[in-house]
Design an enzyme around this catalytic site. Structure first.
Site, PDB file in Angstrom:
ATOM      1  N   GLU A 123       0.816  -1.220   0.000  1.00 59.71           N
ATOM      2  CA  GLU A 123       0.000   0.000   0.000  1.00 59.71           C
ATOM      3  C   GLU A 123       0.849   1.270   0.000  1.00 59.71           C
ATOM      4  OE1 GLU A 123      -3.708   0.065   0.419  1.00 59.71           O
ATOM      5  OE2 GLU A 123      -3.596  -2.023  -0.216  1.00 59.71           O
ATOM      6  N   HIS A 150      -4.365   1.714   7.477  1.00 64.63           N
ATOM      7  CA  HIS A 150      -2.964   1.990   7.164  1.00 64.63           C
ATOM      8  C   HIS A 150      -2.272   2.525   8.413  1.00 64.63           C
ATOM      9  CE1 HIS A 150      -4.238   2.742   2.736  1.00 64.63           C
ATOM     10  NE2 HIS A 150      -3.660   1.547   2.818  1.00 64.63           N
ATOM     11  N   CYS A 198      -2.752  11.459   3.656  1.00 66.89           N
ATOM     12  CA  CYS A 198      -3.104  10.587   2.529  1.00 66.89           C
ATOM     13  C   CYS A 198      -2.906  11.296   1.198  1.00 66.89           C
ATOM     14  CB  CYS A 198      -4.570  10.151   2.630  1.00 66.89           C
ATOM     15  SG  CYS A 198      -4.901   8.868   3.849  1.00 66.89           S
TER      16      CYS A 198
END
EC number: 3.5.3.23
Length: 448
Positions: free
Chosen positions: A174, A250, A371
């Site tokens: 990721e 995450h 993000c």
């Protein structure tokens, strides 16, 4: 030679919508099916980029992806003209059309993992595009991501690009959302910190029971090998499976690092003391003084952290040695989180100031300030080798603001995704954007 950490923020795409596609992401699921405002989302993101630039930070732009992804729909058996493909998907498999329209590439912390030249064996900056194979709507991003990064960082003397890891569960990757780098100075050798949710092959590691662990230990180790990182410059840590099951999909939802500092929640990791000691020891051997700031669960719960995105913040170094924390408006709206931040900044510690940004459109889809940016540490020579078209300036901000105003809708709901006109609008906008950012042909419709 001076070195910088440059934030390359993802530009929100014209198809920004709330499809509720990300299982395990509380915000994404809870706002599913609401109407979105793509224009507002893009302008909110641009405003953050401009504000950081005005504060003296190096800031860049990362282009969005072509959506709907008609080629992906064709691979799933829909045929005919582009318009017919979209209409068939809308009629037969609306969830697939929604997935092919996702603007999730705006969260460029998931675009790739980046290792600066000071850490790598060949002295180049290394990029590995993330395969994002846990979620279909994100797994289709990496081919375009690789082309866009290649157009931004094209000079092979300074930059090395690696294809995404194999798109299987054992190598779920990721990107930088699970990767942090600690260093005394951005231009000096540092310690790269890889956080994983599970091991694919070693059953000794626990795993979450409710939500998927998206990053594997094996993927992190593979990226470290590809980038030529030394054992002395890498630390691996496991996320606490219990917090993954509370919506911490995450590591950047529960911890953030910068320079010599790790800001993290008490429940973020397994074997926290051992991990901190390893970070301190390895950074110390590279001349750094590792420091950690632990947020106690008694003051801020994991639920508070997930709802407010306290840790999905940008931790930035200022010229006086202090740090600035960029947080979303939701932090001010959470009483416990805001009280904690007030006490943190008034304590005389390293984090001296908090700045709040309204990123509601992104936040409602499950991504905050951290993000939205990919961090790339560059020395002066490397920064000069970056495609200048993607570096934020006041004129570029004005141009992109006008571009958004010209091309973006201010309202988008699920039924609008079936409109073939949306694809034409998106392609027209992106064709113009590649000229603005001097990227060349990077999108499938331009190449094919």
């Amino acid at each position: 030679m001076k070195s910088y950490e440059v934030n390359f923020d993802g530009l929100v795409g014209p198809t920004h919508n709330y499809g509720g596609l990300s299982y395990g992401n509380v915000a994404s699921q809870s706002n599913s099916q609401q109407g979105s405002n793509p224009k507002e989302a893009a302008l909110q993101g641009l405003a953050k980029m401009k504000a950081l630039m005005d504060m003296g930070f190096q800031q860049g732009v990362l282009a969005p992806q072509e959506r709907p992804d008609v080629a992906a729909l064709r691979n799933l058996g829909f045929a005919g003209s582009d318009a017919q493909v979209i209409q068939q998907a809308a009629k037969q498999a609306m969830p697939l059309l929604v997935a092919s329209c996702s603007a999730s590439s705006m969260w460029v912390a998931n675009a790739a993992t980046v290792s600066p030249s000071a850490d790598t064996a060949d002295g180049r900056v290394h990029f590995t595009a993330a395969n994002l194979n846990c979620k279909y709507h994100r797994s289709i991003e990496h081919p375009t991501t690789s082309r866009v990064l290649g157009a931004m960082f094209a000079d092979q003397k300074h930059f090395a690009h690696h294809a995404a890891l194999p798109a299987v569960a054992q190598f779920g990757d990721e990107g930088a959302a699970n990767h942090t780098r600690f260093c005394r100075d951005y231009g000096e050798a540092g310690v790269e910190f890889f956080v994983f949710g599970r091991s694919a092959f070693d059953t000794r590691y626990p795993a979450p029971q409710k939500y998927p662990a998206r990053q594997t230990l094996e993927a992190s180790q593979a990226v470290a090998r590809l980038h030529g990182l030394s054992e002395e410059g890498v630390v691996y840590a496991q996320q606490n499976p219990a917090v993954i099951d509370q919506g911490v999909f995450h590591n950047d939802v529960i911890a953030v690092g910068n320079g010599e500092v790790l800001f993290y929640h008490e429940d973020a990791f397994l074997e926290t003391d051992k991990m901190l000691a390893e970070l301190q020891g390895k950074l110390g051997k590279r001349g750094g003084n590792f420091q950690s700031i632990c947020v106690p669960r008694a003051q801020v719960t994991v639920e508070d952290a997930v709802r407010s995105y306290l840790f999905n913040s940008q931790l930035l170094s200022r010229a006086d040695g202090s740090m600035l924390l960029i947080v979303p408006e939701e932090c001010r709206g959470n009483e416990r989180v805001w009280q904690y931040l007030q006490s943190l900044t008034s304590s005389g510690g390293l984090i001296r100031e908090v700045k709040v940004f309204d990123l509601k459109q992104s936040m409602q889809n499950g991504g905050g300030p951290a993000c939205l940016r990919l961090r790339v540490a560059l020395n002066e020579t490397e920064l000069a080798a970056v495609n200048p078209g993607v570096i934020m300036t006041a004129p570029l901000y004005d141009t992109l603001t006008q571009w958004v105003g010209k091309h973006y809708r201010d309202r988008l709901c699920e039924s609008d995704l079936a409109d073939p006109q949306l694809l034409l609008e998106c392609r027209t906008a992106l064709d113009e954007l590649t000229q603005i950012l001097k990227l060349g042909a990077v999108y499938p419709f331009q190449i094919n």
